[in-house]
Design a protein around this motif. Structure first.
Motif, PDB file in Angstrom:
ATOM      1  N   VAL A 181      25.783  -1.878  61.090  1.00 15.25           N
ATOM      2  CA  VAL A 181      25.896  -1.004  62.265  1.00 15.25           C
ATOM      3  C   VAL A 181      25.158   0.315  62.054  1.00 15.25           C
ATOM      4  O   VAL A 181      24.501   0.806  62.973  1.00 15.25           O
ATOM      5  CB  VAL A 181      27.384  -0.763  62.602  1.00 15.25           C
ATOM      6  N   GLY A 182      25.228   0.884  60.861  1.00 13.59           N
ATOM      7  CA  GLY A 182      24.582   2.167  60.595  1.00 13.59           C
ATOM      8  C   GLY A 182      23.080   2.150  60.842  1.00 13.59           C
ATOM      9  O   GLY A 182      22.574   2.964  61.633  1.00 13.59           O
ATOM     10  N   PRO A 183      22.342   1.238  60.190  1.00 12.84           N
ATOM     11  CA  PRO A 183      20.898   1.183  60.470  1.00 12.84           C
ATOM     12  C   PRO A 183      20.574   0.833  61.917  1.00 12.84           C
ATOM     13  O   PRO A 183      19.598   1.330  62.470  1.00 12.84           O
ATOM     14  CB  PRO A 183      20.405   0.088  59.518  1.00 12.84           C
ATOM     15  N   ALA A 184      21.398  -0.002  62.546  1.00  9.94           N
ATOM     16  CA  ALA A 184      21.143  -0.341  63.952  1.00  9.94           C
ATOM     17  C   ALA A 184      21.317   0.881  64.850  1.00  9.94           C
ATOM     18  O   ALA A 184      20.518   1.109  65.770  1.00  9.94           O
ATOM     19  CB  ALA A 184      22.068  -1.470  64.394  1.00  9.94           C
ATOM     20  N   ALA A 185      22.332   1.690  64.584  1.00 11.24           N
ATOM     21  CA  ALA A 185      22.527   2.911  65.365  1.00 11.24           C
ATOM     22  C   ALA A 185      21.383   3.891  65.118  1.00 11.24           C
ATOM     23  O   ALA A 185      20.891   4.532  66.056  1.00 11.24           O
ATOM     24  CB  ALA A 185      23.871   3.544  65.009  1.00 11.24           C
ATOM     25  N   ALA A 186      20.947   3.992  63.869  1.00 11.04           N
ATOM     26  CA  ALA A 186      19.814   4.865  63.556  1.00 11.04           C
ATOM     27  C   ALA A 186      18.554   4.374  64.265  1.00 11.04           C
ATOM     28  O   ALA A 186      17.744   5.179  64.749  1.00 11.04           O
ATOM     29  CB  ALA A 186      19.599   4.913  62.046  1.00 11.04           C
ATOM     30  N   PHE A 187      18.386   3.067  64.365  1.00 11.69           N
ATOM     31  CA  PHE A 187      17.232   2.491  65.074  1.00 11.69           C
ATOM     32  C   PHE A 187      17.237   2.925  66.541  1.00 11.69           C
ATOM     33  O   PHE A 187      16.202   3.310  67.091  1.00 11.69           O
ATOM     34  CB  PHE A 187      17.263   0.960  64.957  1.00 11.69           C
ATOM     35  N   VAL A 188      18.389   2.877  67.176  1.00 11.34           N
ATOM     36  CA  VAL A 188      18.489   3.271  68.584  1.00 11.34           C
ATOM     37  C   VAL A 188      18.139   4.747  68.747  1.00 11.34           C
ATOM     38  O   VAL A 188      17.380   5.119  69.652  1.00 11.34           O
ATOM     39  CB  VAL A 188      19.897   2.968  69.128  1.00 11.34           C
ATOM     40  N   VAL A 189      18.661   5.586  67.868  1.00 12.59           N
ATOM     41  CA  VAL A 189      18.386   7.026  67.963  1.00 12.59           C
ATOM     42  C   VAL A 189      16.903   7.303  67.683  1.00 12.59           C
ATOM     43  O   VAL A 189      16.252   8.073  68.396  1.00 12.59           O
ATOM     44  CB  VAL A 189      19.289   7.809  66.990  1.00 12.59           C
ATOM     45  N   LEU A 190      16.362   6.645  66.658  1.00 17.50           N
ATOM     46  CA  LEU A 190      14.949   6.857  66.319  1.00 17.50           C
ATOM     47  C   LEU A 190      14.014   6.360  67.413  1.00 17.50           C
ATOM     48  O   LEU A 190      12.929   6.908  67.593  1.00 17.50           O
ATOM     49  CB  LEU A 190      14.611   6.152  65.003  1.00 17.50           C
ATOM     50  N   THR A 191      14.414   5.324  68.143  1.00 10.92           N
ATOM     51  CA  THR A 191      13.572   4.807  69.221  1.00 10.92           C
ATOM     52  C   THR A 191      13.300   5.889  70.261  1.00 10.92           C
ATOM     53  O   THR A 191      12.186   5.985  70.790  1.00 10.92           O
ATOM     54  CB  THR A 191      14.234   3.583  69.873  1.00 10.92           C
ATOM     55  N   GLN A 192      14.290   6.714  70.536  1.00 11.66           N
ATOM     56  CA  GLN A 192      14.099   7.787  71.512  1.00 11.66           C
ATOM     57  C   GLN A 192      13.131   8.844  70.990  1.00 11.66           C
ATOM     58  O   GLN A 192      12.404   9.450  71.770  1.00 11.66           O
ATOM     59  CB  GLN A 192      15.452   8.433  71.839  1.00 11.66           C
ATOM     60  N   ALA A 193      13.119   9.068  69.685  1.00 10.51           N
ATOM     61  CA  ALA A 193      12.308  10.149  69.122  1.00 10.51           C
ATOM     62  C   ALA A 193      10.892   9.704  68.749  1.00 10.51           C
ATOM     63  O   ALA A 193       9.930  10.430  69.006  1.00 10.51           O
ATOM     64  CB  ALA A 193      13.007  10.731  67.901  1.00 10.51           C
TER      65      ALA A 193
END
Length: 153
Positions: free
Chosen positions: A81-93
């Protein structure tokens, strides 16, 4: 466990409805130049809502005395879950393609324990193939970041 299944199904169904409504806004038909932007999200949302209904029906039929997750099982779940959540946040940036490359490299190397060569190879190949399929073939714009802007896309 029954309550956890019902709550999870309700939350995911709500996300599915949100995606479905936004896909309808974007257009879900197949045009002369290919699918409209909402075509694939619409059908993924329909599939997600259908799966949520199946989970809710199955959870409603039987109750389990076991805990939803134990402390020992929570660690591997958080590692996903941690890397997946980071992926979602990084996608915006930084855009979808660069975020996908970073996610794949991290996941394969540190979670999957694959070699650096395999992690780097897939981290580069998958976003490039995804870019070609969506941007060139289907003409569906995906979230882009500074790298794509620097490359002229």
């Amino acid at each position: 466990m029954r309550a956890a299944n019902l709550i999870t199904a309700a939350i995911l169904a709500a996300v599915g409805v949100l995606v479905l409504v936004d896909a309808l806004r974007l257009g879900i038909r197949w045009g002369t130049d290919g699918p409209q932007s909402g075509f694939f999200p619409f059908w993924l949302a329909v599939l997600l809502i259908g799966c949520c209904l199946a989970i809710a029906v199955k959870a409603g039929r039987r109750a389990s005395p076991y805990a939803f997750v134990t402390r020992q099982a929570l660690g591997p779940v958080l590692a996903v879950v941690g890397p997946a959540a980071a992926f979602v946040v990084l996608t915006q940036a930084i855009g979808l393609y660069v975020a996908a490359a970073l996610y794949l490299a991290f996941y394969m190397r540190w979670v999957g324990r694959h070699s650096w060569a395999a992690a780097a190879g897939l981290a580069v190949a998958f976003p490039v193939i995804t870019f070609l399929v969506f941007e060139r073939w289907f003409l569906v714009p995906m979230p882009k970041g500074p790298l794509e802007a620097w490359l002229g896309y």
